[in-house]
Design an enzyme around this catalytic site. Sequence first.
Site, PDB file in Angstrom:
ATOM      1  N   HIS A 142      26.710   4.336  17.310  1.00 51.32           N
ATOM      2  CA  HIS A 142      26.697   2.826  17.410  1.00 51.32           C
ATOM      3  C   HIS A 142      26.947   2.377  15.708  1.00 51.32           C
ATOM      4  CE1 HIS A 142      25.609  -0.938  18.873  1.00 51.32           C
ATOM      5  NE2 HIS A 142      24.910  -1.169  17.688  1.00 51.32           N
TER       6      HIS A 142
ATOM      7  N   ARG B 283      33.375   4.648  22.525  1.00 50.96           N
ATOM      8  CA  ARG B 283      32.908   4.881  20.956  1.00 50.96           C
ATOM      9  C   ARG B 283      32.579   6.344  20.749  1.00 50.96           C
ATOM     10  NH1 ARG B 283      27.777   5.237  19.886  1.00 50.96           N
ATOM     11  NH2 ARG B 283      27.126   4.071  21.511  1.00 50.96           N
TER      12      ARG B 283
ATOM     13  N   TYR C  76      21.468  10.702  23.198  1.00 49.43           N
ATOM     14  CA  TYR C  76      21.414  10.217  24.743  1.00 49.43           C
ATOM     15  C   TYR C  76      22.850  10.387  25.263  1.00 49.43           C
ATOM     16  CZ  TYR C  76      23.840   6.553  21.494  1.00 49.43           C
ATOM     17  OH  TYR C  76      24.684   6.107  20.622  1.00 49.43           O
TER      18      TYR C  76
END
Length: 353
Positions: free
Chosen positions: A260, A256, A269
């Site tokens: 998100h 990705r 992260y």
Amino acid sequence: MPRNRVAEFEVDFVQALDAEGTVDTDFVPDVGDDRLREMYRQMKRARRLDERAIALQRRGEIGTYAPGIGQEGTQVASAVALAERDWLVPSFREQAAFLARGIPPEAILRYAMGMEEGAEIPEGHRELPPSIPVGSQALHAAGIGWGETIRGEDAVALTFFGDGATSEGDVYEATNVAGALDAQVVFVCQNNQYAISTPRTKQTRAETLAQKAIAAGIEGVQVDGNDALGVYSVVADAVESARRGDPVFVEAMTYRRSMHTTADDPSIYRTEDEEREWETFDPILRFERYLESEGVLSEDDVEEIDAEIEEELADAIEAVREATVEYADMFEFVFAETPPTIQRQREAFERGE
């Protein structure tokens, strides 16, 4: 106590195109130049739709949006591998698959703007609306696939879910039901490396996600999800297997490249170095190199495709901006009979409170 080995299993990994566009001819499907160009167009179309949608969300014109940037190869190739009679059962970031199946970008944008009309599937289509709960759509696909088995039809249900969904009981239940009942279903796990902010390494000790199919007694295979040719080859075989009552679990290794959802900040992260590393495996660039090397795509073709996409999306965005919606309808379709609590909320809304 002596131990006797009762079973052994293997998980194959398939890749037709490497990062440079070099091809393994054993996995190149014979689909014709026109279909290859159309796959490329749909991938570019989905990428640009996501980019425009993110910009619209940042301006407050649409709600929370889940882009599929970086996952176009898996989605388009899987959708193209289906026949019209087959079912597509999505999660919530399958814009590319929807476009490849003939759902117009205007409908996707309407849904993102909070208009439920955008989730309405056109007559004659076999797609389900987006599914927000993580993993539940796998059960829907297993049910549809089992239904086709019972009816004696050869239609297949293909469902998408992410790596995070494999940590949900729904996916285990769906694969087990499919295996036990010979359901005509293909499970496509888009392993994009993160369940929101949780990396795959913290979700499971399993070396692959494809091996989770073993417990259900069905085939599991891993494919380079950024390789459109490899995905098409694997999913096309899986679809034909499912038609015979042998469901398949496909783990597509992808990434990705964006957030998100537009409510997420991936910089918290994951590192920029990691993102740059995966950028070299971008499915569109890889596929473009291959098509150009094969003489299937030219620079003029790319420019023409880009121009057509820009014009189409501009028209779609303008149409959505001109659409009207009765916001009070949000209170109408929650319950068969509107309870007093909802009625009071509607009245307060209408008073502008």
